[in-house]
Design a protein around this motif. Structure first.
Motif, PDB file in Angstrom:
ATOM      1  N   UNK A  94       0.822  -1.304  -0.136  1.00  0.00           N
ATOM      2  CA  UNK A  94      -0.008   0.047   0.072  1.00  0.00           C
ATOM      3  C   UNK A  94       1.095   1.134  -0.128  1.00  0.00           C
ATOM      4  N   UNK A  95       0.837   2.061  -0.984  1.00  0.00           N
ATOM      5  CA  UNK A  95       1.672   3.099  -1.092  1.00  0.00           C
ATOM      6  C   UNK A  95       1.204   4.332  -0.848  1.00  0.00           C
ATOM      7  N   UNK A  96      -0.178   4.654  -1.268  1.00  0.00           N
ATOM      8  CA  UNK A  96      -0.824   6.016  -1.062  1.00  0.00           C
ATOM      9  C   UNK A  96      -2.403   5.653  -0.434  1.00  0.00           C
ATOM     10  N   UNK A  97      -2.423   6.447   0.418  1.00  0.00           N
ATOM     11  CA  UNK A  97      -3.763   6.498   1.219  1.00  0.00           C
ATOM     12  C   UNK A  97      -4.393   7.967   1.023  1.00  0.00           C
ATOM     13  N   UNK A  98      -5.630   7.999   0.486  1.00  0.00           N
ATOM     14  CA  UNK A  98      -6.458   9.310   0.562  1.00  0.00           C
ATOM     15  C   UNK A  98      -7.545   9.163   1.228  1.00  0.00           C
ATOM     16  N   UNK A  99      -7.391   9.716   2.491  1.00  0.00           N
ATOM     17  CA  UNK A  99      -8.565   9.835   3.404  1.00  0.00           C
ATOM     18  C   UNK A  99      -9.626  10.911   3.116  1.00  0.00           C
ATOM     19  N   UNK A 100     -10.691  10.450   2.277  1.00  0.00           N
ATOM     20  CA  UNK A 100     -11.726  11.290   1.843  1.00  0.00           C
ATOM     21  C   UNK A 100     -13.142  11.161   2.476  1.00  0.00           C
ATOM     22  N   UNK A 101     -13.315   9.950   3.143  1.00  0.00           N
ATOM     23  CA  UNK A 101     -14.696   9.721   3.306  1.00  0.00           C
ATOM     24  C   UNK A 101     -15.374  10.763   4.345  1.00  0.00           C
ATOM     25  N   UNK A 102     -16.388  11.047   4.335  1.00  0.00           N
ATOM     26  CA  UNK A 102     -16.907  11.806   5.128  1.00  0.00           C
ATOM     27  C   UNK A 102     -18.484  12.012   5.184  1.00  0.00           C
ATOM     28  N   UNK A 103     -19.056  12.613   6.256  1.00  0.00           N
ATOM     29  CA  UNK A 103     -20.520  12.739   6.360  1.00  0.00           C
ATOM     30  C   UNK A 103     -20.672  14.352   6.691  1.00  0.00           C
ATOM     31  N   UNK A 104     -22.030  14.761   6.859  1.00  0.00           N
ATOM     32  CA  UNK A 104     -22.453  15.944   7.286  1.00  0.00           C
ATOM     33  C   UNK A 104     -23.799  15.889   8.399  1.00  0.00           C
ATOM     34  N   UNK A 105     -23.683  16.493   9.440  1.00  0.00           N
ATOM     35  CA  UNK A 105     -24.789  16.740  10.440  1.00  0.00           C
ATOM     36  C   UNK A 105     -24.910  18.003  10.718  1.00  0.00           C
ATOM     37  N   UNK A 106     -25.095  18.948   9.752  1.00  0.00           N
ATOM     38  CA  UNK A 106     -25.213  20.360   9.941  1.00  0.00           C
ATOM     39  C   UNK A 106     -26.218  20.996  10.666  1.00  0.00           C
ATOM     40  N   UNK A 107     -25.829  21.388  11.895  1.00  0.00           N
ATOM     41  CA  UNK A 107     -26.982  22.321  12.865  1.00  0.00           C
ATOM     42  C   UNK A 107     -26.020  23.349  13.456  1.00  0.00           C
ATOM     43  N   UNK A 108     -26.577  24.176  13.863  1.00  0.00           N
ATOM     44  CA  UNK A 108     -26.135  25.087  14.971  1.00  0.00           C
ATOM     45  C   UNK A 108     -25.785  24.517  16.391  1.00  0.00           C
ATOM     46  N   UNK A 109     -24.890  24.953  16.938  1.00  0.00           N
ATOM     47  CA  UNK A 109     -24.304  24.341  18.294  1.00  0.00           C
ATOM     48  C   UNK A 109     -25.315  23.954  19.313  1.00  0.00           C
ATOM     49  N   UNK A 110     -26.272  25.042  19.256  1.00  0.00           N
ATOM     50  CA  UNK A 110     -27.190  24.927  20.149  1.00  0.00           C
ATOM     51  C   UNK A 110     -28.446  23.863  19.773  1.00  0.00           C
ATOM     52  N   UNK A 111     -28.480  23.545  18.534  1.00  0.00           N
ATOM     53  CA  UNK A 111     -29.595  22.685  18.057  1.00  0.00           C
ATOM     54  C   UNK A 111     -28.955  21.411  17.873  1.00  0.00           C
ATOM     55  N   UNK A 112     -27.664  21.047  17.693  1.00  0.00           N
ATOM     56  CA  UNK A 112     -27.007  19.757  17.158  1.00  0.00           C
ATOM     57  C   UNK A 112     -26.856  19.033  18.591  1.00  0.00           C
ATOM     58  N   UNK A 113     -26.945  17.682  18.276  1.00  0.00           N
ATOM     59  CA  UNK A 113     -26.939  16.605  19.484  1.00  0.00           C
ATOM     60  C   UNK A 113     -25.456  16.310  19.699  1.00  0.00           C
ATOM     61  N   UNK A 114     -25.257  15.806  20.845  1.00  0.00           N
ATOM     62  CA  UNK A 114     -23.735  15.229  21.033  1.00  0.00           C
ATOM     63  C   UNK A 114     -23.613  13.983  20.268  1.00  0.00           C
ATOM     64  N   UNK A 115     -24.647  13.188  20.074  1.00  0.00           N
ATOM     65  CA  UNK A 115     -24.659  11.985  19.300  1.00  0.00           C
ATOM     66  C   UNK A 115     -24.091  12.162  17.700  1.00  0.00           C
TER      67      UNK A 115
END
Length: 305
Positions: A94-115
């Motif tokens: 294994x010569x190259x690793x591109x860490x690209x995976x991601x998700x979004x859970x966009x919410x303002x800090x007051x509305x977002x859950x810790x989970x």
């Protein structure tokens, strides 16, 4: 100079579509054998299907390249280990690793859950940690490795509603800064991509005309450079719409305050000098700050003789 990856093996996470798909296809076009990793879930990380990864494999094979599909969840280390084992059994390195995976859970800090906060960190930050950890000793033993982590302007500069995402994206910079030092003697180089692309994650957030310019293909050249033999190390490359720049963490030169001025009032009175850009530097390691501060103190106290 032509950049190619003949004989090299690359793993690209989240490569079933969007940026990851573009990275994987272009690596394959230039000779790399590629693991197409994709959980196949929604933008929020829900669900899962291997169809997207298999479709990219088919695209690469149609171009005459080699690729295999893998559905590992990057947030689960045992699945990541199995993915890396699959690559080793298939191609032996294994010569190259591109860490690209991601998700979004966009919410303002007051509305977002810790989970949600923990889930975003698990995928972006721990996902990058898991994949890098699973490849690290392989790259060290073969004395070669190129790792790309994906950061974001949301982490570097902040973005409303993305406290979780921004925290994770800045976290990978801390990881990069240290691993760049630990991997240097083994020719393992690790850099960060800060992409601006028109993907599922950004659709609807910017004007349609601008969105059309932000293709994944305009970002991928930065990844190809960071995955090359002559890659830089510990560098944040920003890319989007065919434009490229480098983001840097800098520190002002600062000032030493006499003991009687080492108070909040003293800091306030000297704020212009403390924040002056004159003489600012880009530290390469944390200890440099310690050396600078103690040097200023020794000079100020008259102990440098």
């Amino acid at each position: 100079m032509s950049i190619r990856y003949d004989g090299k093996v690359a793993i690209v996470t989240g490569s079933g579509q969007g940026l990851g798909r573009s990275h994987a296809i272009e690596l394959a076009k230039r000779g790399a054998k590629v693991v197409i990793n994709d959980l196949g879930g929604g933008v929020d990380g829900s669900g899962g299907s291997s169809d997207a990864a298999k479709a990219v494999v088919a695209e690469i094979e149609a171009l005459g390249g080699e690729a295999i599909a893998n559905g590992a969840n990057v947030a689960k280390y045992d699945e990541v280990e199995a993915m890396v084992k699959q690559a080793m059994e298939k191609w032996g390195r294994v010569d190259i690793l591109v860490n690209n995976a991601g998700i979004l859970r966009d919410k303002s800090f007051t509305k977002g859950s810790l989970d949600d906060f923990k889930l975003v960190l698990d995928v972006h930050l721990m996902g990058s940690v898991n994949c890098t950890k699973a490849c690290w000793d392989i790259m060290r033993d073969q004395a070669y490795g190129r790792i790309v982590v994906t950061t974001s302007s949301s982490g570097l500069y902040g973005n409303f509603g993305q406290t979780n995402y921004g925290s994770a994206k800045m976290g990978v910079i801390g990881m990069m800064n240290t691993l760049a030092q630990e991997g240097a003697k083994y020719d393992i180089r690790i850099n960060a991509l800060a992409p601006t692309a028109g993907t599922r994650m950004t659709e609807g957030l910017i004007p349609e005309e601008a969105f059309a310019l932000l293709t994944p293909e305009t970002v991928t050249p930065a990844v190809l450079y960071m995955a090359s033999d002559d890659a830089p190390n510990k560098t944040i490359i920003c890319a989007g719409a065919g434009a490229y720049s480098v983001a840097k963490i800098i520190e002002t030169d600062g000032v030493w305050l006499t003991p009687e001025d080492q108070t909040p009032e003293g800091i306030a009175a000297n704020w212009d000098a403390i924040t002056s850009s004159e003489g600012q530097t880009q530290p390469q390691a944390g200890f440099e700050q310690t050396v600078k501060f103690t040097g200023k103190a020794m000079t100020g106290l008259g102990l440098n003789k």
